[in-house]
Design a protein around this motif. Structure first.
Motif, short mmCIF file in Angstrom:
data_model
loop_
_atom_site.label_atom_id
_atom_site.label_comp_id
_atom_site.label_asym_id
_atom_site.label_seq_id
_atom_site.Cartn_x
_atom_site.Cartn_y
_atom_site.Cartn_z
N ALA A 1 0.84 -1.20 0.00
CA ALA A 1 0.00 0.00 0.00
C ALA A 1 0.87 1.25 0.00
O ALA A 1 0.58 2.23 -0.69
CB ALA A 1 -0.93 0.01 1.21
N ALA B 1 2.27 2.01 -3.50
CA ALA B 1 1.23 2.64 -4.33
C ALA B 1 1.02 4.09 -3.91
O ALA B 1 0.83 4.97 -4.76
CB ALA B 1 -0.07 1.85 -4.24
N ARG C 1 1.41 8.18 -5.98
CA ARG C 1 0.33 9.16 -6.10
C ARG C 1 0.88 10.58 -5.98
O ARG C 1 1.90 10.79 -5.34
CB ARG C 1 -0.71 8.93 -5.00
CG ARG C 1 -1.53 7.71 -5.22
CD ARG C 1 -2.48 7.53 -4.05
NE ARG C 1 -3.76 7.10 -4.56
CZ ARG C 1 -4.92 7.60 -4.22
NH1 ARG C 1 -4.99 8.56 -3.34
NH2 ARG C 1 -6.02 7.15 -4.74
N GLU D 1 -5.28 3.28 -0.53
CA GLU D 1 -4.27 2.30 -0.97
C GLU D 1 -4.22 1.08 -0.04
O GLU D 1 -3.99 -0.03 -0.50
CB GLU D 1 -2.89 2.95 -1.10
CG GLU D 1 -2.81 3.99 -2.20
CD GLU D 1 -3.24 3.48 -3.58
OE1 GLU D 1 -3.22 2.26 -3.85
OE2 GLU D 1 -3.61 4.34 -4.41
#
Length: 194
Positions: free
Chosen positions: A56, A59, A63, A174
């Motif tokens: 997570a 990811a 962003r 996430e």
């Protein structure tokens, strides 16, 4: 009579993260360090920590969300945030409508500790597997720009630093996506149409 030659014994080796790590954190960043080896950074004074699974966190780093320093320890990522932010996590998750969802998103605040990653720069040697490392290392004075809630009457922005609400919202999303992906073992389920 011949003189006896004694073999030379090398001095004992000191663990690379021992005093050097603690000294760097105290001298350069002014952070509170305790215990060791490995040295522990005390949370709740200069920073708090949002901790989430590394899949997570990876990811989240992709962003367009501003973060402060980020460390990796084993399968957990640690995002440094402003002191006091740990106390706000549950309320923020509720406000963002993530309350009651199992996210595996936690926070460490006052009285917590994290393992001190090796200071940035050339490594003193090979790090043991699973050792804490900086993905986005801290710099002197970085505490002023850690993600935080905006104060009363002030909006978050470049003058204040990253917005804690946006970081928590993105982290929650996430964490949820990673949990769903782990549940399906990375296999996409076909959509059922009736």
């Amino acid at each position: 009579m011949a003189a006896t030659v004694l073999p030379t014994v090398p001095p004992p080796r000191v663990a690379p993260e021992g005093d050097a790590y603690a000294a760097w954190y105290g001298r350069v960043l002014g952070w509170t360090v305790t215990g060791g080896p490995p040295a522990q950074l005390v949370t709740g004074i200069g920073f708090d920590v949002l901790e989430l699974p590394s899949d997570a966190g990876t990811a989240l780093l992709r962003r367009p969300v501003a973060t402060g320093p980020v460390a990796l320890m084993g399968r957990r990522m640690r995002f440094l945030v402003a002191p006091g932010s740990a106390e706000e996590l549950d309320g923020l998750l509720d406000w963002l409508e993530w309350g009651g969802v199992a996210l595996d998103l936690t926070a460490l605040g006052a009285g917590g500790r994290i393992t001190a990653p090796a200071p940035p720069g050339p490594p003193p040697g090979e790090s043991p597997r699973g050792a804490a490392v900086w993905l986005r290392p801290p710099e002197q004075g970085c505490e002023a720009l850690l993600p935080a809630l905006p104060g009363p009457g002030r909006a978050a922005g470049p003058a204040r630093g990253p917005d804690l609400v946006r970081l928590v919202a993105a982290a929650a999303t996430e964490c949820h996506r990673a949990r769903l992906a782990r549940r399906t073992n990375g296999v996409r389920q076909p959509l059922a149409f009736s």
